[in-house]
Design a protein around this motif. Structure first.
Motif, PDB file in Angstrom:
ATOM      1  N   GLY A 191      -9.260 -11.425 -15.652  1.00 55.09           N
ATOM      2  CA  GLY A 191      -8.223 -10.647 -15.006  1.00 55.09           C
ATOM      3  C   GLY A 191      -7.618 -11.396 -13.837  1.00 55.09           C
ATOM      4  N   THR A 192      -6.397 -11.044 -13.534  1.00 55.18           N
ATOM      5  CA  THR A 192      -5.714 -11.683 -12.410  1.00 55.18           C
ATOM      6  C   THR A 192      -4.553 -10.815 -11.952  1.00 55.18           C
ATOM      7  N   GLY A 193      -4.222 -10.956 -10.688  1.00 55.75           N
ATOM      8  CA  GLY A 193      -3.050 -10.284 -10.151  1.00 55.75           C
ATOM      9  C   GLY A 193      -1.834 -11.189 -10.210  1.00 55.75           C
ATOM     10  N   PHE A 194      -0.658 -10.606 -10.075  1.00 53.52           N
ATOM     11  CA  PHE A 194       0.576 -11.387 -10.054  1.00 53.52           C
ATOM     12  C   PHE A 194       1.628 -10.595  -9.281  1.00 53.52           C
ATOM     13  N   ALA A 195       2.760 -11.227  -9.050  1.00 51.63           N
ATOM     14  CA  ALA A 195       3.881 -10.614  -8.322  1.00 51.63           C
ATOM     15  C   ALA A 195       3.434 -10.119  -6.954  1.00 51.63           C
ATOM     16  N   GLY A 196       2.726 -10.988  -6.242  1.00 50.96           N
ATOM     17  CA  GLY A 196       2.298 -10.636  -4.895  1.00 50.96           C
ATOM     18  C   GLY A 196       1.354  -9.458  -4.833  1.00 50.96           C
ATOM     19  N   GLY A 197       0.583  -9.253  -5.895  1.00 47.60           N
ATOM     20  CA  GLY A 197      -0.381  -8.159  -5.903  1.00 47.60           C
ATOM     21  C   GLY A 197       0.152  -6.866  -6.466  1.00 47.60           C
ATOM     22  N   ARG A 198       1.461  -6.820  -6.809  1.00 47.48           N
ATOM     23  CA  ARG A 198       2.012  -5.583  -7.367  1.00 47.48           C
ATOM     24  C   ARG A 198       1.600  -5.386  -8.832  1.00 47.48           C
ATOM     25  N   GLY A 199       1.250  -6.462  -9.480  1.00 43.47           N
ATOM     26  CA  GLY A 199       0.853  -6.368 -10.875  1.00 43.47           C
ATOM     27  C   GLY A 199      -0.550  -6.890 -11.095  1.00 43.47           C
ATOM     28  N   HIS A 200      -1.133  -6.462 -12.204  1.00 43.27           N
ATOM     29  CA  HIS A 200      -2.480  -6.931 -12.546  1.00 43.27           C
ATOM     30  C   HIS A 200      -2.626  -6.880 -14.057  1.00 43.27           C
ATOM     31  N   ILE A 201      -3.332  -7.879 -14.590  1.00 40.69           N
ATOM     32  CA  ILE A 201      -3.601  -7.922 -16.018  1.00 40.69           C
ATOM     33  C   ILE A 201      -5.087  -8.158 -16.230  1.00 40.69           C
ATOM     34  N   ILE A 202      -5.641  -7.472 -17.217  1.00 44.60           N
ATOM     35  CA  ILE A 202      -7.053  -7.616 -17.560  1.00 44.60           C
ATOM     36  C   ILE A 202      -7.162  -7.624 -19.070  1.00 44.60           C
ATOM     37  N   PHE A 320      -9.470  -5.614 -25.861  1.00 48.65           N
ATOM     38  CA  PHE A 320      -8.711  -4.681 -25.029  1.00 48.65           C
ATOM     39  C   PHE A 320      -7.912  -5.464 -23.996  1.00 48.65           C
ATOM     40  N   ALA A 321      -6.698  -4.998 -23.701  1.00 48.01           N
ATOM     41  CA  ALA A 321      -5.880  -5.611 -22.647  1.00 48.01           C
ATOM     42  C   ALA A 321      -5.075  -4.526 -21.947  1.00 48.01           C
ATOM     43  N   ARG A 322      -4.904  -4.681 -20.628  1.00 48.83           N
ATOM     44  CA  ARG A 322      -4.118  -3.722 -19.855  1.00 48.83           C
ATOM     45  C   ARG A 322      -3.255  -4.473 -18.836  1.00 48.83           C
ATOM     46  N   LEU A 323      -2.026  -4.021 -18.717  1.00 53.19           N
ATOM     47  CA  LEU A 323      -1.089  -4.555 -17.725  1.00 53.19           C
ATOM     48  C   LEU A 323      -0.626  -3.410 -16.848  1.00 53.19           C
ATOM     49  N   GLU A 332       3.175   3.361 -10.166  1.00 50.30           N
ATOM     50  CA  GLU A 332       2.595   2.275 -10.957  1.00 50.30           C
ATOM     51  C   GLU A 332       2.718   2.591 -12.437  1.00 50.30           C
ATOM     52  N   PHE A 333       3.209   1.628 -13.197  1.00 61.18           N
ATOM     53  CA  PHE A 333       3.317   1.756 -14.650  1.00 61.18           C
ATOM     54  C   PHE A 333       2.181   0.966 -15.303  1.00 61.18           C
ATOM     55  N   PHE A 334       1.797   1.402 -16.485  1.00 58.74           N
ATOM     56  CA  PHE A 334       0.774   0.639 -17.207  1.00 58.74           C
ATOM     57  C   PHE A 334       1.079   0.643 -18.695  1.00 58.74           C
ATOM     58  N   VAL A 335       0.614  -0.376 -19.353  1.00 61.68           N
ATOM     59  CA  VAL A 335       0.615  -0.447 -20.805  1.00 61.68           C
ATOM     60  C   VAL A 335      -0.692  -1.101 -21.216  1.00 61.68           C
ATOM     61  N   GLU A 336      -1.345  -0.533 -22.202  1.00 64.16           N
ATOM     62  CA  GLU A 336      -2.603  -1.093 -22.663  1.00 64.16           C
ATOM     63  C   GLU A 336      -2.686  -1.011 -24.180  1.00 64.16           C
ATOM     64  N   ALA A 408      -1.359   2.615 -25.445  1.00 63.71           N
ATOM     65  CA  ALA A 408      -1.084   3.666 -24.463  1.00 63.71           C
ATOM     66  C   ALA A 408      -0.162   3.102 -23.395  1.00 63.71           C
ATOM     67  N   LEU A 409       0.772   3.922 -22.951  1.00 59.57           N
ATOM     68  CA  LEU A 409       1.645   3.534 -21.845  1.00 59.57           C
ATOM     69  C   LEU A 409       1.925   4.753 -20.993  1.00 59.57           C
ATOM     70  N   GLY A 410       2.119   4.488 -19.709  1.00 66.12           N
ATOM     71  CA  GLY A 410       2.347   5.607 -18.824  1.00 66.12           C
ATOM     72  C   GLY A 410       2.582   5.161 -17.401  1.00 66.12           C
ATOM     73  N   ALA A 411       2.520   6.124 -16.506  1.00 65.33           N
ATOM     74  CA  ALA A 411       2.784   5.843 -15.089  1.00 65.33           C
ATOM     75  C   ALA A 411       2.059   6.865 -14.243  1.00 65.33           C
TER      76      ALA A 411
END
Length: 917
Positions: A191-202, A320-323, A332-336, A408-411
């Motif tokens: 996992g890692t963050g991006f966009a100055g911590g506004r985003g994260h991917i695992i 499994f992956a989540r953004l 915050e939005f997410f898609v997994e 799954a996607l949502g906010a």
């Protein structure tokens, strides 16, 4: 069930089963609280416990909680059914009682439903990556008002890691003391963050390959004892009706090369090349089993489960992956997405002709010595029994492949400082394909009726006992390994059952503090949910035409949808008052509209009272439901086969049982009460104790009458059920027909106990020591049906189950000792054994051995940090399960109850490495 969650209320360090979140949403309520103060009993299993036990599937950690009954797991020798090789949760044993297995425990992933793995609504935990689970929350009380249908026994919520920096994983190998049950596992996550911590991917993936265990007769000392269950219709004086005994073999009704049953040539056994010999029945013969016997011990090792795997091999992976991305401040939005596959293969029972083959005197393969005797006696035919133990016509191969895809996607965000919201849409698909070998009975009947064509050739008799086509190949049943490969290819075919279930869910939830009272804010949560479930299957044409000797899958197709509204609130009535440190009420209501069964309302009301800081009381009363699943609603006529005792003919034999779905079913309704006390004294820091009582009463239980139930009730005068029994002209039952109905009731009650104590650091030895014990006492588990009330306690679950552990850690080293205790159990609650005051061996419900002694298993584990350098670590771990190699008690063959309660593997080891950087 006592809480094992947040350590905020204690000064002691957290145990491996605890988590460190100071304020979390727990599954007992949709309103923010800690697990320790949840209104409904809640247990939390942290990832530390999973790691300490070296577990590769979260189901194994869940099943160690005493309130759970292990159900269908790969180690429970699953050989068939709707999802062979699956791993399913069963809280309080409620999914196993009342007929066919079903889902009375709701499984969630991150608070959202997960796509069912089969048409009965169960979720296979094989298909969820264990390495990405940060904790598992178990609500051991009715929770339908908060979470929806199926939460009759409770809820299991798997919460996945949402923030992960860097790379971590593990690799491990395990095997049993018998050099089988070999398992290779690998898990990777990053996992890692991006966009100055506004985003994260695992993202992560688990891979496990278990090679299984051969049949117990060839792999285990206890299996070689060949225990069986002899049901005797005629028996010597003083001998009970049923007998659990060693050295139980296939009776004189069947033999590997065939045996004549009845008549003047009774007990002539066939060997290859026309040789015969006398078959000696056992000292006791019941149905198609006997005690000892056989010509020259020819039946040694020939018992019903010989050859079929004790544990079938299974290979699985789960990815499994989540953004997540904070597009706006506070939103915050997410898609997994996830994909998993499980492949399961092995062997099931072989083809059996239970004294049901009619062989004519002119059969081309009949040994001449027998033909001569038949002609001398004027016999035109004989009855033969045969069990397929041939090299080419032996145990049926079975193979399943399951794939699950989910998106799954949502906010989520905040409406204000006091209000938050979330919304999501989820789509899931599960495809389950089962390929089993079976015998085409039309071809088989034609092929075994072989005659000479007048020119010296052996052919299938035309039109006499079957409908042989031009490709019919004569089949020689006389003598083991006598059938030709061509004949076997003609009669043995593959059954295919290809089932796809799909799920769509859309939901919106709002939670916050509505207003303030004198004791604090009134918290509420409300929302709406839409869900659609559908199933569609295709089966092979031969199954559809019911040509096979078992199985004969039938197509299923159907769908339903639900529309739901819910509301939940927590109302504080006192805080730091003279009579109470705290007092609050909690309640929830859910309105659900089913497209199949209409509208139903579920609700919950409870209270939590803390007179002073050391003591807290809690209680809830709820109305919960389980709606009929896809299989219960839409299943086509499914054919099973089982042993039935026929009171009319006074004997027992195998019959077909045909069951179909029912669109007129109503939801099951449950009334659940839980009440408990939690004690955490200030005078003994680190100690916690809790006791919770539960009482669950379920009405309109959806179940299926067994073929034996229908036969027995017909004998008692129920003419409606007599109409479901089909007999041939000779009076023998050929099939029993039925469907799912709302007619049973189910009641259970008991007590859950937890004790834990974290000793002060360096008290006895350098380091920290934590003691913990979880226990469940089941007072009753009563199913009331057409035969009256039957208490299944000690048959399905022991009266007492305990799981006690001691954890030690000191710097880089940690160790854990776990003791699992199962109280005494019964082979069958409806039978009476010698240790019962009502025992009478002459009675039809008598059994020689009905009580199994208590069993305790010791498991040990340890880990050592080879590398400990900031975010980098390398850990070596090892596990020994069933340290004293405790054998299971006598089970009467592969008794399904014993097969899930007791350890069938024996002593087993696991070693591995965990790494992080």
């Amino acid at each position: 069930m006592a809480d094992q969650a947040v350590a905020a209320a204690a000064d002691a360090p957290a145990s491996p089963a605890e988590v460190s979140d100071a304020e979390i949403i727990v599954t007992g309520s949709r309103i923010a609280s800690t697990g320790f103060t949840a209104p409904t009993p809640t247990t939390v299993i942290g990832e530390e416990l999973i790691e300490a036990r070296g577990i590769t599937n979260v189901i194994d950690a869940i099943n160690e909680v005493p309130a759970f009954r292990p159900s269908q797991t790969p180690a429970a020798a699953a050989r068939g059914g709707t999802s062979s090789g699956g791993s399913f949760v069963d809280l309080r044993g409620l999914s196993a009682v009342g007929g066919a297995p079903t889902a009375r425990t709701l499984v969630l992933v991150d608070g959202r439903r997960f796509v069912p793995s089969n048409q009965i609504g169960q979720v296979d935990l094989n298909l969820i990556p264990t390495s990405l689970i940060r904790r598992t929350e178990v609500v051991t009380g009715g929770a339908s008002a908060a979470w929806g249908s199926d939460a009759v026994a409770g809820v299991v919520n798997l919460l996945l890691k949402d923030k992960l920096e860097g790379f971590e994983g593990s690799i491990a190998y395990g095997q049993s003391d018998e050099s089988d049950y070999k398992e290779y596992s690998l898990s990777l996550a990053a996992g890692t963050g991006f966009a100055g911590g506004r985003g994260h991917i695992i993202a992560g993936i688990d891979y496990v390959d278990n090679k299984g265990v051969p049949d117990a007769f060839n792999s285990r000392d206890w299996g070689r004892e060949a225990y069986g269950n002899l049901a005797l219709s005629a028996r010597p004086a003083g001998t009970p009706s049923r007998n659990i005994l060693p050295d139980v073999r296939i009776s004189d009704r069947m033999a590997p090369g065939g045996v004549i049953v009845g008549g003047p040539l009774d007990n002539i056994e066939f060997l290859p090349d026309g040789i015969t010999r006398t078959f000696t029945p056992g000292t006791l013969v019941g149905g198609n089993q006997m005690l000892g016997g056989g010509a020259n011990n020819s039946n040694d090792g020939i018992y019903f489960a010989a050859g079929s795997n004790l544990v079938n091999p299974i290979e699985r992976y789960a990815a499994f992956a989540r953004l997540t991305y904070e597009a706006f401040d506070g939103v915050e939005f997410f898609v997994e997405g996830s994909r998993a596959e499980s492949k399961f293969s092995g062997y099931s029972a072989s083809h059996r002709d239970d004294a049901n083959l009619t062989i004519r005197v002119d059969n081309a393969f009949l040994p001449e010595s027998v033909r001569t005797q038949m002609q001398t006696l004027g016999l035109q035919s004989i009855t033969v029994g045969r069990i397929a133990y041939d090299d080419n016509f032996g145990f049926y191969k079975l193979k399943t492949d399951q794939e699950v895809d989910r998106i799954a996607l949502g906010a989520k965000g905040k409406l204000s400082e006091r209000w938050s919201w979330d919304a999501y849409y989820q789509w899931g698909r599960s495809n389950y394909v089962q390929r089993n070998e079976g015998t085409d009975m039309s071809n088989y009947r034609a092929a075994i009726d072989a005659v000479f064509d007048g020119t010296g050739n052996t052919v299938c008799r035309s039109g006499a006992t079957g409908s042989p086509d031009a490709g019919c190949v004569p089949f020689n049943i006389f003598g083991q390994n006598s059938p030709s490969d061509q004949a076997v290819d003609y009669v043995r075919k593959i059954m295919i059952n290809d089932v796809t279930t799909k799920q769509q869910v859309a939901a919106v939830n709002v939670a916050g503090d509505a207003f303030d009272l004198w004791a604090g804010p009134v918290s509420v949560a409300f929302g709406a949910e839409y869900r659609e479930e559908k199933v569609h299957s295709t089966v092979d044409a031969d199954s559809q035409a019911r040509r096979f000797d078992y199985g004969n899958y039938q197509a299923i197709s159907g769908k339903y949808d639900t529309k739901e509204l819910y509301f939940e609130t927590v109302v504080p009535l006192a805080r730091d008052a003279a009579f109470a440190k705290s007092l609050e009420l909690n309640g929830a209501i859910r309105l659900t509209d089913y497209s199949t069964s209409g509208t139903v309302t579920t609700w919950k009301i409870g209270a939590s009272y803390e007179p002073f800081s050391d003591l807290r009381f809690r209680a809830t009363q709820s109305r919960d439901i389980r709606a009929p699943n896809l299989n219960e609603l839409f299943a086509g006529a499914v054919v099973g086969r089982g042993l039935v005792v026929d009171p009319v003919l006074g004997t027992s034999y195998q019959v077909n049982s045909i069951v179909s779905g029912n669109l007129d079913l109503d939801p099951e309704r449950a009334d659940t009460f839980t009440g408990g006390v939690i004690y955490q004294p200030e005078w003994l820091p680190g100690f916690r104790a809790s006791v919770d009582y539960y009482n669950i009463k379920i009405k309109d239980v959806i179940t299926q009458l067994t073929a034996q139930n229908i036969v027995d009730q017909c004998e008692d005068g129920d003419l409606d059920l007599c109409a479901l029994i089909i007999r041939n002209t000779g009076g023998t039952i050929t099939e029993v027909r039925g469907q799912s109905l709302n007619f049973n009731s189910l009641k259970t009650e008991g007590v859950d106990v937890e004790l834990s104590y974290a000793l002060p650091e360096d008290t006895l030895i350098p380091g920290s020591i934590t003691l913990r014990a979880l226990g469940t006492y089941v007072d009753r588990l009563v199913l009331t049906g057409v035969t009256g009330p039957i208490d299944r306690v000690r048959q399905l679950v022991p009266k007492w189950t305990w799981n006690a552990s001691i954890n030690y850690s000191n710097g880089r080293f940690g160790a854990m000792a776990q003791l699992r205790y199962l109280g005494s159990t019964l082979f069958d609650s409806t039978l009476v054994g010698p240790d019962d005051p009502d025992y009478d061996p002459a009675s039809s419900d008598s059994i020689n051995l009905n009580r199994r002694s208590p069993v305790a298993y010791l498991n040990l584990s340890a880990q050592y940090d080879i590398v400990q350098d900031g975010d980098r670590s390398l850990q070596l771990f090892g596990v020994v399960n069933n340290v004293f190699d405790k054998d299971p008690p006598p089970m009467g063959g592969y008794n399904p109850v014993g097969g899930v309660l007791y350890d069938l593997i024996g002593r087993a080891y696991r070693v591995g490495l965990r790494f992080k950087f």
